[in-house]
Write an enzyme that holds these catalytic residues in place. Structure first.
Site, PDB file in Angstrom:
ATOM      1  N   ASP A   1       0.873  -1.170   0.000  1.00 49.30           N
ATOM      2  CA  ASP A   1       0.000   0.000   0.000  1.00 49.30           C
ATOM      3  C   ASP A   1       0.908   1.217   0.000  1.00 49.30           C
ATOM      4  O   ASP A   1       1.586   1.491   0.992  1.00 49.30           O
ATOM      5  CB  ASP A   1      -0.900  -0.010   1.236  1.00 49.30           C
ATOM      6  CG  ASP A   1      -1.896   1.147   1.247  1.00 49.30           C
ATOM      7  OD1 ASP A   1      -1.677   2.130   0.510  1.00 49.30           O
ATOM      8  OD2 ASP A   1      -2.870   1.073   2.018  1.00 49.30           O
TER       9      ASP A   1
ATOM     10  N   TYR B   1      -9.839  15.798  -9.549  1.00 52.78           N
ATOM     11  CA  TYR B   1      -9.249  14.981 -10.607  1.00 52.78           C
ATOM     12  C   TYR B   1      -8.199  15.777 -11.375  1.00 52.78           C
ATOM     13  O   TYR B   1      -7.126  15.258 -11.715  1.00 52.78           O
ATOM     14  CB  TYR B   1     -10.338  14.484 -11.556  1.00 52.78           C
ATOM     15  CG  TYR B   1      -9.847  13.495 -12.583  1.00 52.78           C
ATOM     16  CD1 TYR B   1      -9.701  12.151 -12.255  1.00 52.78           C
ATOM     17  CD2 TYR B   1      -9.527  13.901 -13.882  1.00 52.78           C
ATOM     18  CE1 TYR B   1      -9.242  11.222 -13.191  1.00 52.78           C
ATOM     19  CE2 TYR B   1      -9.073  12.991 -14.822  1.00 52.78           C
ATOM     20  CZ  TYR B   1      -8.929  11.652 -14.477  1.00 52.78           C
ATOM     21  OH  TYR B   1      -8.464  10.748 -15.401  1.00 52.78           O
TER      22      TYR B   1
ATOM     23  N   LYS C   1      -4.254  14.574 -11.690  1.00 57.88           N
ATOM     24  CA  LYS C   1      -3.639  14.181 -12.953  1.00 57.88           C
ATOM     25  C   LYS C   1      -2.639  15.200 -13.483  1.00 57.88           C
ATOM     26  O   LYS C   1      -1.826  14.877 -14.363  1.00 57.88           O
ATOM     27  CB  LYS C   1      -4.732  13.901 -13.993  1.00 57.88           C
ATOM     28  CG  LYS C   1      -5.603  12.701 -13.619  1.00 57.88           C
ATOM     29  CD  LYS C   1      -4.753  11.471 -13.312  1.00 57.88           C
ATOM     30  CE  LYS C   1      -5.585  10.286 -12.866  1.00 57.88           C
ATOM     31  NZ  LYS C   1      -4.743   9.106 -12.535  1.00 57.88           N
TER      32      LYS C   1
END
Length: 309
Positions: free
Chosen positions: A78, A180, A184
């Protein structure tokens, strides 16, 4: 098999986030070029991550790397847990003594975006928004911070930040919603900054974006498989410009095998551009240019998708 076919023989790679999609394909293509590839992720044969898919595991990815001609090593990790990433890097150091390629592909946030695209910041659940940033930004920072001391031990290391979109595209367009967009765009900036920091050790950092990726989750969304994916174009004609994960996998493998890759240092690249540069194709022999098509369609709605495949 000749060295020409295995230009990465003897090289050690870490693909962080290699359970499925681009990460899996990158790992396999690095293996096909002869590399030893450590593959990480949260979904194993005994445990499923929050993504909720049981059909892809890191063990399977490692087996595919080995079948391709390399050596795959699966390490459940993780990447939000620094101690797990530290143990991973210490294992690579103990077993191999070096790291030549680091691919930061951790994401796993698809389950968060479907209900948030097109919404304003205050209309999105804060926990969901912040989770996108944890998965797409914090994981990359933890991994780079922990792995780069090993990667810089030898000159010529390569860091690849995998994202969605290029600097040319993302830099002038708002990507779906604020969370988002940040998630990105951050890897693009990470590669730019790491390029500065790696230059004096002969290292290279770039960001790489696939185009419209036919990942396992995308195929499932359209109700098709890789064998009959073109049936999805009946609902969404533009899906004709999509690409298989093999394409971006070959892009990263070509970068890693290029002795002159430093010329790309700090740049934002995509699979279509690298295909034109290095001469590889997608699995079906085509050479799609998703970002070229998407950009062209903004000014010409009637643009022919066949011209970009």
């Amino acid at each position: 098999m000749t060295h020409e076919n295995t230009p990465l023989a003897g090289r050690i790679a870490l693909v962080a986030g290699a359970t499925r999609g681009a990460g899996r394909a990158i790992a396999v293509q690095l293996g096909a070029a002869g590399a030893t590839v450590y593959v990480t992720g949260r979904t194993t044969r005994d445990k499923v991550s929050e993504v909720g898919r049981t059909t892809e595991t890191i063990e399977e990815t490692a087996e595919l790397v080995t079948a391709a001609g390399g050596e795959g090593v699966a390490v459940p990790t993780d990447h939000l847990e620094p101690e797990q990433v530290r143990a991973l890097v210490e294992r690579i150091d103990r077993e191999r003594g070096r790291l030549d390629v680091l691919v930061n592909d951790v994401w796993g946030g698809e389950h968060l975006i479907g209900s948030t695209f097109g919404k304003k910041t205050w209309e999105i659940g804060l926990d969901d928004g912040l989770r996108m940033l944890e998965l797409g930004v914090r994981t990359h920072l933890i991994t780079s911070h922990t792995a780069l001391p090993l990667l810089t031990r030898h000159p010529g290391g390569l860091v690849v930040e995998v994202t969605d979109g290029t600097s040319a595209y993302n830099g002038t367009r708002y990507r779906e919603n604020l969370f988002y967009d940040l998630a990105k765009n951050a890897p693009i900036r990470m590669a730019f900054g790491l390029a500065e920091e790696l230059a004096d050790s002969g290292g290279t950092a770039v960001s790489v974006s696939p185009g419209w990726l036919r990942s396992e989750q995308m195929l499932a969304h359209f109700g098709v498989t890789e064998d009959n994916w073109r049936e999805a174009t009946e609902k969404v004609p533009d899906f004709a410009v999509s690409e298989s994960p093999v394409y971006v996998g070959r892009a990263v493998a070509a970068l890693a095998a290029d002795p002159d890759r430093a010329r790309w240092n700090g740049q934002s690249l995509d699979s279509g551009r690298l295909a034109r540069e290095y001469g590889f194709t997608d699995a079906d022999g085509s050479r799609p240019d998703s970002w070229g098509f998407i950009t062209a369609k903004e000014t010409d709605p009637d643009v022919n998708v066949d011209d970009y495949r």
